[in-house]
Design a protein around this motif. Structure first.
Motif, mmCIF file in Angstrom:
data_model
loop_
_atom_site.group_PDB
_atom_site.id
_atom_site.type_symbol
_atom_site.label_atom_id
_atom_site.label_comp_id
_atom_site.label_asym_id
_atom_site.label_seq_id
_atom_site.Cartn_x
_atom_site.Cartn_y
_atom_site.Cartn_z
ATOM 1 N N GLY A 17 0.798 -1.225 0.000
ATOM 2 C CA GLY A 17 0.000 0.000 0.000
ATOM 3 C C GLY A 17 0.834 1.280 0.000
ATOM 4 N N ILE A 18 0.409 2.213 0.847
ATOM 5 C CA ILE A 18 1.032 3.541 0.873
ATOM 6 C C ILE A 18 2.491 3.449 1.317
ATOM 7 C CG2 ILE A 18 0.962 5.810 1.982
ATOM 8 C CD1 ILE A 18 -2.118 5.417 2.258
ATOM 9 N N GLY A 19 2.762 2.620 2.339
ATOM 10 C CA GLY A 19 4.130 2.502 2.855
ATOM 11 C C GLY A 19 5.095 2.041 1.781
ATOM 12 N N ASN A 36 10.459 -1.631 6.814
ATOM 13 C CA ASN A 36 9.867 -2.446 7.878
ATOM 14 C C ASN A 36 8.477 -2.913 7.482
ATOM 15 O OD1 ASN A 36 7.583 -1.811 10.158
ATOM 16 N ND2 ASN A 36 9.108 -3.289 10.815
ATOM 17 N N ASP A 37 8.210 -4.197 7.650
ATOM 18 C CA ASP A 37 6.831 -4.690 7.530
ATOM 19 C C ASP A 37 6.744 -6.076 8.148
ATOM 20 O OD1 ASP A 37 4.305 -3.677 5.472
ATOM 21 O OD2 ASP A 37 4.171 -5.637 6.446
ATOM 22 N N LEU A 38 5.752 -6.231 8.995
ATOM 23 C CA LEU A 38 5.520 -7.514 9.653
ATOM 24 C C LEU A 38 4.848 -8.497 8.705
ATOM 25 C CD1 LEU A 38 5.584 -8.935 12.457
ATOM 26 C CD2 LEU A 38 3.435 -7.793 12.986
ATOM 27 N N ASN A 98 6.008 6.771 9.778
ATOM 28 C CA ASN A 98 5.206 5.776 10.495
ATOM 29 C C ASN A 98 3.918 5.492 9.722
ATOM 30 O OD1 ASN A 98 6.724 5.234 12.983
ATOM 31 N ND2 ASN A 98 6.491 7.433 13.302
ATOM 32 N N VAL A 99 3.923 4.406 8.970
ATOM 33 C CA VAL A 99 2.785 4.078 8.108
ATOM 34 C C VAL A 99 2.053 2.812 8.569
ATOM 35 C CG1 VAL A 99 2.035 3.887 5.704
ATOM 36 C CG2 VAL A 99 4.215 4.969 6.211
ATOM 37 N N ALA A 100 2.736 1.908 9.277
ATOM 38 C CA ALA A 100 2.169 0.593 9.615
ATOM 39 C C ALA A 100 0.787 0.736 10.237
ATOM 40 C CB ALA A 100 3.095 -0.149 10.577
ATOM 41 N N ASN A 163 -11.557 2.347 18.056
ATOM 42 C CA ASN A 163 -10.131 2.109 18.330
ATOM 43 C C ASN A 163 -9.249 2.877 17.347
ATOM 44 O OD1 ASN A 163 -11.025 0.539 16.186
ATOM 45 N ND2 ASN A 163 -10.328 -1.425 17.036
ATOM 46 N N TYR A 164 -9.574 2.736 16.077
ATOM 47 C CA TYR A 164 -8.769 3.356 15.005
ATOM 48 C C TYR A 164 -8.888 4.883 15.042
ATOM 49 C CZ TYR A 164 -7.250 4.012 10.094
ATOM 50 O OH TYR A 164 -6.600 4.391 8.948
ATOM 51 N N GLY A 165 -10.130 5.380 15.213
ATOM 52 C CA GLY A 165 -10.329 6.836 15.264
ATOM 53 C C GLY A 165 -9.581 7.455 16.433
ATOM 54 N N TYR A 195 -5.626 9.394 1.494
ATOM 55 C CA TYR A 195 -6.578 8.466 0.883
ATOM 56 C C TYR A 195 -5.852 7.768 -0.257
ATOM 57 C CZ TYR A 195 -9.933 6.135 -1.899
ATOM 58 O OH TYR A 195 -10.559 5.137 -2.592
ATOM 59 N N ALA A 196 -5.948 6.449 -0.315
ATOM 60 C CA ALA A 196 -5.440 5.688 -1.453
ATOM 61 C C ALA A 196 -6.174 4.366 -1.488
ATOM 62 C CB ALA A 196 -3.936 5.444 -1.303
ATOM 63 N N ALA A 197 -6.408 3.858 -2.684
ATOM 64 C CA ALA A 197 -7.145 2.595 -2.837
ATOM 65 C C ALA A 197 -6.220 1.413 -2.551
ATOM 66 C CB ALA A 197 -7.728 2.505 -4.246
ATOM 67 N N THR A 198 -6.145 1.031 -1.285
ATOM 68 C CA THR A 198 -5.331 -0.109 -0.851
ATOM 69 C C THR A 198 -6.262 -1.196 -0.317
ATOM 70 O OG1 THR A 198 -5.193 0.678 1.390
ATOM 71 C CG2 THR A 198 -3.523 1.505 -0.142
ATOM 72 N N ARG A 199 -5.683 -2.243 0.247
ATOM 73 C CA ARG A 199 -6.532 -3.313 0.806
ATOM 74 C C ARG A 199 -7.362 -2.797 1.975
ATOM 75 N NH1 ARG A 199 -2.774 -7.448 4.412
ATOM 76 N NH2 ARG A 199 -2.050 -5.881 5.887
ATOM 77 N N MET A 200 -6.872 -1.719 2.619
ATOM 78 C CA MET A 200 -7.641 -1.138 3.720
ATOM 79 C C MET A 200 -8.981 -0.604 3.196
ATOM 80 S SD MET A 200 -5.809 1.195 6.580
ATOM 81 C CE MET A 200 -4.774 0.167 7.608
HETATM 82 N N1 LIG Z 1 -5.632 3.706 2.447
HETATM 83 C C1 LIG Z 1 -6.249 4.790 2.892
HETATM 84 O O1 LIG Z 1 -7.081 5.418 2.196
HETATM 85 C C2 LIG Z 1 -5.959 5.303 4.254
HETATM 86 C C3 LIG Z 1 -6.804 6.291 4.779
HETATM 87 C C4 LIG Z 1 -6.507 6.825 6.028
HETATM 88 C C5 LIG Z 1 -5.381 6.387 6.715
HETATM 89 N N2 LIG Z 1 -4.592 5.403 6.196
HETATM 90 C C6 LIG Z 1 -3.413 4.995 6.960
HETATM 91 O O2 LIG Z 1 -2.290 4.916 6.101
HETATM 92 C C7 LIG Z 1 -1.423 3.856 6.529
HETATM 93 C C8 LIG Z 1 -1.194 2.878 5.384
HETATM 94 O O3 LIG Z 1 -2.418 2.266 5.029
HETATM 95 P P1 LIG Z 1 -2.581 1.320 3.743
HETATM 96 O O4 LIG Z 1 -3.921 1.606 3.203
HETATM 97 O O5 LIG Z 1 -1.384 1.431 2.861
HETATM 98 O O6 LIG Z 1 -2.626 -0.132 4.460
HETATM 99 P P2 LIG Z 1 -2.063 -1.567 4.021
HETATM 100 O O7 LIG Z 1 -2.824 -2.569 4.802
HETATM 101 O O8 LIG Z 1 -2.034 -1.689 2.534
HETATM 102 O O9 LIG Z 1 -0.547 -1.528 4.533
HETATM 103 C C9 LIG Z 1 -0.226 -1.509 5.897
HETATM 104 C C10 LIG Z 1 1.027 -2.341 6.121
HETATM 105 O O10 LIG Z 1 1.378 -2.274 7.513
HETATM 106 C C11 LIG Z 1 1.880 -3.532 7.890
HETATM 107 N N3 LIG Z 1 1.767 -3.726 9.340
HETATM 108 C C12 LIG Z 1 0.632 -3.941 10.055
HETATM 109 N N4 LIG Z 1 0.924 -4.087 11.352
HETATM 110 C C13 LIG Z 1 2.268 -3.952 11.470
HETATM 111 C C14 LIG Z 1 3.160 -3.981 12.574
HETATM 112 N N5 LIG Z 1 2.719 -4.210 13.818
HETATM 113 N N6 LIG Z 1 4.475 -3.764 12.350
HETATM 114 C C15 LIG Z 1 4.928 -3.554 11.093
HETATM 115 N N7 LIG Z 1 4.133 -3.536 10.013
HETATM 116 C C16 LIG Z 1 2.820 -3.727 10.198
HETATM 117 C C17 LIG Z 1 1.026 -4.534 7.116
HETATM 118 O O11 LIG Z 1 1.661 -5.805 6.999
HETATM 119 C C18 LIG Z 1 0.840 -3.817 5.777
HETATM 120 O O12 LIG Z 1 1.794 -4.245 4.821
HETATM 121 C C19 LIG Z 1 -2.093 3.244 7.750
HETATM 122 O O13 LIG Z 1 -1.580 3.833 8.919
HETATM 123 C C20 LIG Z 1 -3.542 3.623 7.585
HETATM 124 O O14 LIG Z 1 -4.223 3.635 8.811
HETATM 125 C C21 LIG Z 1 -4.862 4.851 4.989
#
Ligand SMILES: NC(=O)c1ccc[n+]([C@@H]2O[C@H](COP(=O)([O-])OP(=O)(O)OC[C@H]3O[C@@H](n4cnc5c(N)ncnc54)[C@H](O)[C@@H]3O)[C@@H](O)[C@H]2O)c1
Length: 346
Positions: A17-19, A36-38, A98-100, A163-165, A195-200
Motif C-alpha cells: 500500500g502507501i508505505g 519495515n513490515d511484519l 510511520n505508516v504501519a 479504536n482506530y479513530g 486516501y489511497a485505494a489499498t486493501r484497507m
Molecule cells: N488507504 C487509505 O485510504 C488510508 C486512509 C486513512 C489512513 N490510512 C493509513 O495509512 C497507513 C497505510 O495504510 P494502507 O492503506 O497502505 O494499508 P495496508 O494494509 O495496505 O498496509 C499496511 C502495512 O502495515 C503492515 N503492518 C501492520 N501491522 C504492522 C506492525 N505491527 N508492524 C509492522 N508492520 C505492520 C502490514 O503488513 C501492511 O503491509 C495506515 O496507517 C492507515 O491507517 C490509509
C-alpha cells in the motif's frame, strides 16, 4: 542531485500500500531505506517475512539501497532495533515515516478489549515506539531529523472505528508534541491524513460495493488512477527533504492529486466571564450564543452523491472559491484566509 541524497529513512508498514509507495519513492530520491513490515493480515494477525523483502528486492533492482526489517512496530524493543539497523547498515538515520497499520472495526457497543488494544498498539504505540528511539538519536547526534506520521480522517469520528479513530486522533496530538519538543534539535514532525485505494479501502462497505460492481476490489484497479497509493508518496518525500525544514507540526490531507492543509485546532468562539459560570447560565446562553454557530456549516447537494457535503467539503465544492494558478493546478483557500494568501502572493 536527488532531493534525499545521503539521507537514511525508516519506513514502517512499507511492504504494501502507501508505505511501499513511500519507500520506493524515497529510494528513487536516493535515500537508503529500512523497509519495515511484519507482513500481517489487515486484522494484524499472522506474519510474512517475504512482504518486506519483496519491496527491498524491487528497490535494489531499480538501483536503490534498502534492507528489510520484519519485526512489529507494536514492540518497543523491536522499534529500537529498527533504528539500530539503520545505523548498522547505513551509518545514520534522518527520516522516520510511520505508516504501519491494521483495522479491527466494530461499533463501540460490540468492541472487545482485545480489538481496542490491538489497534492502539500498532498505530499509537507503534508511532511512539519508533519516534522515541529515533528522537533520542536525533538529539544525541545533532543531525536534525524528519518524522512523518500517518493519521486518518477517521479521527473526526468514523462510527465503526472507535479504536482506530482514537489512535489516529492520538497520532495528531503526538505529532504536535513532537513538533514542539524536537524543533530545537532541528527535527520536524508532520502528519498526513491520506486516501489511497489499498486493501484497507477494499475492506470498507464502499470498497466491497465497488468490487461487486467492477468484479475487482479498488486496490487492484488503482494503478495509474487517482487512487494509486503512489500519489501519496511525493508529499512524504517533500516533507522529508531539506526544502521542508520550515514545515513543522502541520497536518496535511493527501488524497489522490489533492493536497489539503488542515488549520489544526482553532477556537471558533468564546464566552468569557470574570467569575465561574453556573450550569443554569450556560443552559440559558447556549441557545443564543453557541447553538447557532454549531449550525453554521454549509451543506451542498451534489448530483450523483448520496449524502450532501458538509463543512469544508461543501466549501471546497464552490467553483468560485477555486483559483487556477498554473495549467491544471488550482488552489482553494478557506474564506478568511484570503487576506493571508493575497499578502503571501504580493
Ligand atoms: N488507504 C487509505 O485510504 C488510508 C486512509 C486513512 C489512513 N490510512 C493509513 O495509512 C497507513 C497505510 O495504510 P494502507 O492503506 O497502505 O494499508 P495496508 O494494509 O495496505 O498496509 C499496511 C502495512 O502495515 C503492515 N503492518 C501492520 N501491522 C504492522 C506492525 N505491527 N508492524 C509492522 N508492520 C505492520 C502490514 O503488513 C501492511 O503491509 C495506515 O496507517 C492507515 O491507517 C490509509
Amino acid at each position: 542531485m536527488n532531493t534525499l541524497d545521503g539521507k537514511v529513512a525508516l519506513v514502517t508498514g512499507a511492504g504494501r500500500g502507501i508505505g511501499r509507495a513511500v519507500a520506493e519513492l524515497l529510494a528513487a530520491e536516493s535515500a537508503a531505506v529500512v523497509v519495515n513490515d511484519l507482513g500481517t493480515a489487515l486484522s494484524g494477525e499472522g506474519a510474512d517475512v517475504s512482504v518486506a523483502q519483496q519491496v527491498v528486492d524491487a528497490i535494489r533492482a531499480a538501483g536503490g539501497r534498502a534492507v528489510a526489517n520484519t519485526e512489529s512496530v507494536a514492540d518497543y524493543a523491536a522499534a529500537g532495533r529498527m533504528v539500530e539497523q539503520a545505523l548498522d547498515e547505513f551509518g545514520r538515520l534522518d527520516i522516520v515515516v510511520n505508516v504501519a497499520g491494521i483495522l479491527r472495526d466494530r461499533m463501540i457497543f460490540n468492541m472487545t478489549e482485545e480489538e481496542w488494544d490491538a489497534v492502539i498498539a500498532v498505530h499509537l504505540n507503534g508511532t511512539f515506539n519508533t519516534s522515541r528511539h529515533a528522537c533520542a538519536l536525533f538529539r544525541e547526534r545533532k543531525t536534525g531529523g524528519r518524522i512523518i506520521n500517518f493519521s486518518s480522517v477517521s479521527a473526526w469520528g468514523s462510527p465503526g472505528q472507535p479504536n482506530y479513530g482514537a489512535a489516529k486522533y492520538g497520532i495528531l496530538g503526538f505529532t504536535a508534541v513532537l513538533a514542539n519538543s524536537m524543533s530545537r534539535y532541528g527535527v520536524t514532525a508532520n502528519a498526513i491524513l491520506p486516501y489511497a485505494a489499498t486493501r484497507m479501502i477494499d475492506s470498507t462497505p464502499r470498497g466491497q460495493e465497488f468490487a461487486r460492481q467492477h468484479g475487482k476490489p479498488p486496490s487492484e484497479m488503482a494503478a495509474g488512477t487517482e487512487g494509486d497509493p503512489a500519489n501519496v508518496a511525493p508529499m512524504v518525500a517533500y516533507l522529508a527533504s531539506d526544502a521542508a525544514a520550515g514545515i513543522n507540526g502541520r497536518f496535511f490531507g493527501v488524497r489522490g492529486y489533492t493536497i489539503q492543509l488542515y488549520s489544526s485546532w482553532e477556537i471558533a468562539a468564546i464566552l468569557g466571564a470574570d467569575r465561574r459560570w453556573t450550569p443554569q447560565e450556560l443552559a440559558e446562553l447556549f441557545p443564543t450564543y453557541i447553538d447557532p454557530l454549531l449550525e453554521d456549516v454549509p451543506t451542498v447537494e451534489v448530483p450523483g452523491q448520496e449524502r450532501p457535503l458538509r463543512g469544508t467539503a461543501a466549501l471546497q465544492h464552490d467553483p468560485a472559491a477555486w483559483e487556477e494558478f498554473a495549467p491544471g493546478i488550482q488552489q482553494w483557500v478557506r474564506e478568511g484566509y484570503y487576506a493571508a494568501k493575497a499578502a503571501a502572493r504580493s
